[in-house]
Design a protein around this motif. Structure first.
Motif, mmCIF file in Angstrom:
data_model
loop_
_atom_site.group_PDB
_atom_site.id
_atom_site.type_symbol
_atom_site.label_atom_id
_atom_site.label_comp_id
_atom_site.label_asym_id
_atom_site.label_seq_id
_atom_site.Cartn_x
_atom_site.Cartn_y
_atom_site.Cartn_z
ATOM 1 N N ARG A 1 0.846 -1.206 0.000
ATOM 2 C CA ARG A 1 0.000 0.000 0.000
ATOM 3 C C ARG A 1 0.868 1.237 0.000
ATOM 4 N N SER A 2 0.502 2.191 -0.806
ATOM 5 C CA SER A 2 1.210 3.465 -0.862
ATOM 6 C C SER A 2 0.963 4.238 0.427
ATOM 7 N N SER A 3 2.007 4.843 0.963
ATOM 8 C CA SER A 3 1.837 5.653 2.171
ATOM 9 C C SER A 3 1.182 6.995 1.839
ATOM 10 N N GLU A 4 1.334 7.458 0.580
ATOM 11 C CA GLU A 4 0.727 8.718 0.163
ATOM 12 C C GLU A 4 -0.757 8.572 -0.176
ATOM 13 N N ASP A 5 -1.115 7.455 -0.798
ATOM 14 C CA ASP A 5 -2.497 7.226 -1.232
ATOM 15 C C ASP A 5 -2.873 5.794 -0.881
ATOM 16 N N ARG A 6 -3.652 5.632 0.167
ATOM 17 C CA ARG A 6 -3.996 4.293 0.659
ATOM 18 C C ARG A 6 -4.738 3.450 -0.370
ATOM 19 N N ARG A 7 -5.331 4.092 -1.374
ATOM 20 C CA ARG A 7 -6.032 3.327 -2.420
ATOM 21 C C ARG A 7 -5.051 2.697 -3.398
ATOM 22 N N ALA A 8 -3.876 3.289 -3.534
ATOM 23 C CA ALA A 8 -2.883 2.804 -4.493
ATOM 24 C C ALA A 8 -2.089 1.637 -3.900
ATOM 25 N N VAL A 9 -1.893 0.631 -4.725
ATOM 26 C CA VAL A 9 -1.113 -0.537 -4.318
ATOM 27 C C VAL A 9 0.039 -0.701 -5.301
ATOM 28 N N ARG A 10 1.251 -0.509 -4.774
ATOM 29 C CA ARG A 10 2.447 -0.683 -5.597
ATOM 30 C C ARG A 10 2.853 -2.157 -5.608
ATOM 31 N N LEU A 11 3.588 -2.524 -6.643
ATOM 32 C CA LEU A 11 4.119 -3.874 -6.747
ATOM 33 C C LEU A 11 5.623 -3.796 -6.553
ATOM 34 N N GLU A 12 6.150 -4.693 -5.750
ATOM 35 C CA GLU A 12 7.604 -4.735 -5.589
ATOM 36 C C GLU A 12 8.057 -6.182 -5.531
ATOM 37 N N LEU A 13 9.240 -6.407 -6.051
ATOM 38 C CA LEU A 13 9.799 -7.755 -6.059
ATOM 39 C C LEU A 13 10.311 -8.126 -4.680
ATOM 40 N N THR A 14 10.163 -9.384 -4.344
ATOM 41 C CA THR A 14 10.767 -9.929 -3.132
ATOM 42 C C THR A 14 12.232 -10.240 -3.463
ATOM 43 N N PRO A 15 13.036 -10.591 -2.482
ATOM 44 C CA PRO A 15 14.414 -11.006 -2.802
ATOM 45 C C PRO A 15 14.449 -12.161 -3.814
ATOM 46 N N GLU A 16 13.514 -13.101 -3.700
ATOM 47 C CA GLU A 16 13.451 -14.206 -4.663
ATOM 48 C C GLU A 16 13.089 -13.691 -6.058
ATOM 49 N N GLY A 17 12.172 -12.732 -6.112
ATOM 50 C CA GLY A 17 11.790 -12.123 -7.381
ATOM 51 C C GLY A 17 12.944 -11.376 -8.016
ATOM 52 N N HIS A 18 13.717 -10.656 -7.191
ATOM 53 C CA HIS A 18 14.909 -9.957 -7.691
ATOM 54 C C HIS A 18 15.917 -10.958 -8.254
#
Length: 161
Positions: free
Chosen positions: A96-113
């Motif tokens: 969840r974005s800290s600026e906009d609670r409606r927005a959901v960012r995607l980020e890789l996990t260490p395994e994904g990286h």
């Protein structure tokens, strides 16, 4: 009994499909995607679509599901299903974005990286196979023409490597 070829109009039946640029581009794309899928599935246990999405998230080009849907030209529900599979495999997470609670960012996990780091080699190997016998000048010309096609259809073009 009429077979399929006799029921088609001569315009359809006689169309020179093997000379159609769009058909050739689609076949090249399909074959490259299949080759990437074979390699990523064998080496990493993921499909080419999953690999491509991990890579786009890892490079920062796509940070939310809507970016992926726009980039790939597919509907949001298909992207959500792919993200769900990658999240289940613990290759990415929704944050969840800290600026906009409606927005959901995607980020890789260490395994994904770790998987994303292996993808350039896979992509390059497939591209090298597809472009075997091309001179550097021919490759440059092909890239230039493909970028022009993208511009002609209204797609922004990034990079000029």
């Amino acid at each position: 009994m009429m077979n399929a070829s006799t029921s088609l109009s001569s315009e359809v039946r006689d169309y020179p499909l093997d000379e159609a640029v769009g058909y050739l581009i689609a076949r090249v794309r399909s074959n490259i995607s299949n080759e990437v899928s074979q390699r990523t599935m064998n080496a990493l246990g993921i499909t080419s679509s999953q690999a491509s999405m991990l890579f786009m998230i890892g490079t920062g080009r796509c940070q939310v599901a809507a970016d992926l849907a726009r980039y790939y030209g597919i509907d949001a529900s298909a992207v959500t299903r792919l993200i769900d599979r990658l999240e289940k495999r613990k290759l990415l997470r929704r944050v969840r974005s800290s600026e906009d609670r409606r927005a959901v960012r995607l980020e890789l996990t260490p395994e994904g990286h770790a998987i994303a780091a292996q993808l350039p080699d896979v992509f390059c190997a497939v591209t090298d196979k597809a472009l075997a016998g091309f001179t550097p000048e021919e490759v440059g010309f092909l890239k230039s023409m493909l970028r022009r096609i993208l511009v002609n259809i209204g797609e922004p073009v990034e990079g000029t490597r």
